[in-house]
Scaffold this active site. Structure first.
Site, short mmCIF file in Angstrom:
data_model
loop_
_atom_site.label_atom_id
_atom_site.label_comp_id
_atom_site.label_asym_id
_atom_site.label_seq_id
_atom_site.Cartn_x
_atom_site.Cartn_y
_atom_site.Cartn_z
N ASN A 169 -12.46 -5.24 0.67
CA ASN A 169 -12.88 -4.25 1.68
C ASN A 169 -13.73 -3.17 1.01
OD1 ASN A 169 -10.99 -5.70 3.11
ND2 ASN A 169 -9.40 -4.16 2.95
N ASP A 170 -13.21 -2.64 -0.09
CA ASP A 170 -13.98 -1.61 -0.78
C ASP A 170 -15.11 -2.19 -1.62
OD1 ASP A 170 -13.08 0.96 0.00
OD2 ASP A 170 -11.17 0.58 -1.01
N GLU A 217 -12.36 -3.33 -7.13
CA GLU A 217 -12.92 -3.00 -5.81
C GLU A 217 -14.10 -2.04 -5.93
OE1 GLU A 217 -9.95 -1.14 -3.32
OE2 GLU A 217 -9.12 0.03 -4.97
N CYS A 256 -6.93 -9.46 -2.45
CA CYS A 256 -6.03 -8.88 -1.44
C CYS A 256 -6.79 -8.15 -0.34
CB CYS A 256 -5.01 -7.95 -2.11
SG CYS A 256 -5.74 -6.52 -2.90
N ARG A 292 -17.29 1.35 5.37
CA ARG A 292 -16.49 0.32 6.04
C ARG A 292 -15.92 0.79 7.37
NH1 ARG A 292 -11.20 -0.08 1.98
NH2 ARG A 292 -9.88 -0.42 3.78
N ARG A 325 0.85 -1.20 0.00
CA ARG A 325 0.00 0.00 0.00
C ARG A 325 0.89 1.25 0.00
NH1 ARG A 325 -3.50 -3.45 3.48
NH2 ARG A 325 -5.66 -3.22 2.80
C1 PEP Z 1 -9.54 -3.30 -0.38
O1 PEP Z 1 -10.26 -2.33 -0.61
O2 PEP Z 1 -9.97 -4.45 -0.18
C2 PEP Z 1 -8.07 -3.15 -0.34
C3 PEP Z 1 -7.27 -4.20 -0.29
O3 PEP Z 1 -7.57 -1.90 -0.32
P1 PEP Z 1 -7.61 -0.92 0.95
O4 PEP Z 1 -8.03 -1.74 2.14
O5 PEP Z 1 -6.25 -0.36 1.08
O6 PEP Z 1 -8.64 0.09 0.54
MG MG Z 2 -9.45 -0.47 -1.35
#
Ligand code: PEP
Ligand code: MG
Length: 537
Positions: free
Chosen positions: A449-450, A426, A497, A460, A292
């Site tokens: 996550n996104d 995402e 990821c 989130r 990241r």
């Molecule tokens: C995600 O969104 O799942 C991701 C891996 O990126 P971040 O958590 O950095 O937004």
């Molecule tokens: Mg993300």
């Protein structure tokens, strides 16, 4: 015994002394009885602050780089700044207490700097505040300026990236914060460092907690201060059990991650900075699936230079010794704010000017990053990944810029190696058009996550919505299946990821969908490998 709770962000049990990371000094306007003695105390505090900053300078230079260490050097200069020092001394001579004088003069000068037009001078306001905080901490004895003599449980309101840089990570047993979220920097760090941690706790933070015994149960989200004997016994037993479980995973170190039916899954790690490499190596990751980059931009006063970025990337790529390193270009915005980007306040930051949207409109930010990554490619196996993609048009524009940067470097005679270009899936838009996107890139990595946040329309970061947040929602599962299918139809590889990649209850499903790579916190690798090796799929 005090018992409280919070949200666990990494399991395990820690038992140790509390270290309060306090930024709240209660400064009272008290008069000092002996001005000479107070001046002497101020002089000693300056010397102590200088010694601390010298140590911090060396540590930052060693762990991050010379240019970042420059920030620490600037702070040291204020310890000799006549306006600042004489202002404080004059106030002490007028009969005020030293800590109060530092607070007042520091505040006044920081406000004056903050009001200037010049961006560089503006940024000095933070330096004055930081140095004043340090002096006050020394003068009042509150907190110990990150100097932990023994391994401790760090208790704080919240922990900023710059604070984590200053901490001696080997001496941290657990984090307990009042703020934060499952996706906060503290949480990500805890997972990378493999230590039990709680965020959003109800703990009353006060200096008197320093040195008291604490237990953090990262399984249940409970903490105990001054535990009674029975609690201590039960928790030691729980800690022993967790230790045994970890030890039992050791037999999977160095093994290939192949299912019983012969499916090979690449088990990669997610990291934020070159500092985290030791956890990747400890965790036995087969590569890095998500670096990241935004963490290289956080906790500083100005943009990192191309050389600084290059050095950070090179360090990671070299340490991985030929194993793949997927570098994500910066994903600033939304929850990750940086002052010097001067981003306007937004009504809906998660839907706003963030990630690739900044990069595509700010070549002055995008190009140095790309140049740094391409330069680092010569030292190992590098892939670049772009966040928050929603269209083929964006991908085409990115590829054009990449090609220009590559050509430019090659004309300059810079050595380069082949670099795969991939995108994060995402956003729901990217998932839906993943068939078209797959024809443009070398790989996909799903940011669950996104993808979950945008698919379910659930912030989130908002803990109030936890009961609505369902990472296993059918819509997410169908999207994941579609993304892998479209990737493979186009002959490219696909990984996950986001946090979901580490969810052992879904491993079989991900393998069935055809995912080639799972990228998780380094501390998760061994248990995921066990799960894959034992998988019948
Ligand atoms: C995600 O969104 O799942 C991701 C891996 O990126 P971040 O958590 O950095 O937004
Ligand atoms: Mg993300």
């Amino acid at each position: 015994m005090i018992k409280g709770n919070g949200r666990p962000v990494y399991e395990g049990v820690a038992i140790g002394k509390i270290f309060v990371l306090s930024k709240d000094h209660k400064i009272e306007n008290t008069r000092c009885a002996d001005k000479e003695k107070e001046l002497e105390r101020f002089k000693d505090a300056r010397e102590k602050a200088r010694a601390e900053l010298d140590d911090l300078y060396e540590k930052t230079k060693r762990e991050i780089g010379e240019e970042e260490a420059g920030i620490i050097e600037v702070q040291s200069l204020f310890l000799d700044d006549l306006d600042y020092i004489e202002g404080i001394e004059d106030m002490i001579k007028s009969g005020r207490d030293a800590a109060f004088s530092v607070h007042e003069i520091g505040d006044a000068q920081a406000s004056a700097f903050a009001a200037l037009d010049d961006e560089y001078m503006k940024a000095r306001a933070t330096d004055i505040r930081d140095i004043s905080d340090r002096l006050i901490r020394i003068l009042t004895g509150s907190g110990q300026a990150f100097k932990m003599e023994e391994p401790c449980i760090v208790v704080a309101e919240d922990i900023t990236p710059s604070e984590t840089v200053a901490m001696d990570k080997d001496k941290i047993l657990a984090f307990v914060t009042r703020q934060g979220s499952s996706n906060s920097h503290t949480a990500i760090l805890a997972r990378v460092m493999n230590i039990p941690s709680l965020v959003l706790t109800n703990i009353d933070i006060e200096p008197a907690l320093n040195g008291r015994e604490m237990i953090v149960d990262g399984f249940s989200g409970t903490y105990y201060i001054d535990p009674d004997e029975e609690t201590l016994r039960v928790m030691k037993e729980k800690r022993r059990g967790a230790g045994e479980y970890k030890a039992s995973l050791e037999m999977f170190r160095g093994k290939e991650s192949i299912t019983k039916k012969g499916r090979k899954i690449n088990l990669f790690a997610n990291i934020g900075s070159p500092d985290d490499i030791k956890y990747v190596l400890d965790g036995d990751a087969e590569g890095i699936g998500l670096l990241r980059s935004e963490f290289l931009y956080l906790g500083r006063d100005d943009f990192p230079t191309e050389d600084e970025l290059f050095n950070s990337y090179k360090k990671v790529v070299e340490a991985m010794n030929g194993k793949k390193v997927v570098i994500r270009t910066l994903d600033i915005g939304a929850d990750k704010k940086v002052g010097y980007f001067n981003l306007a306040e937004e009504e809906n930051p998660a839907l706003g000017y963030r990630g690739i949207r900044i990069c595509l409109t700010r070549p002055d930010i995008f190009r140095p990053q790309l140049r740094a990554i391409y330069r680092a490619s010569a030292y190992g196996n590098v892939a670049i990944m772009f966040p928050m993609i929603i269209s083929v048009k964006e991908v085409k524009a990115i590829k054009e810029t990449c090609e220009e940067v590559r050509r430019e470097l090659s004309e300059e005679g810079v050595p380069l190696s082949p670099v795969e270009l991939g995108i994060m899936i995402e956003t729901p838009a990217a998932a839906i058009i993943s068939d078209q996107l797959a024809r443009e890139v070398d790989f996909f990595s799903v940011g669950t996550n996104d993808l979950t946040q945008y698919t379910l329309a659930i912030d989130r970061q908002n803990e109030k919505l936890d009961s609505f947040y369902d990472a296993h929602h059918e819509a997410i599962m169908r999207s994941l299946a579609l993304i892998a299918e479209n990737a493979h139809k186009a002959g490219i590889w696909a990984g996950i990821c986001g946090e979901l990649a580490a969810d052992l209850s879904l491993s079989d499903e991900f393998i069935r969908m055809g995912y080639d790579e799972l990228s998780v916190a380094p501390s998760r690798i061994l248990e995921l490998r066990k799960r894959i090796i034992e998988s019948e799929v």
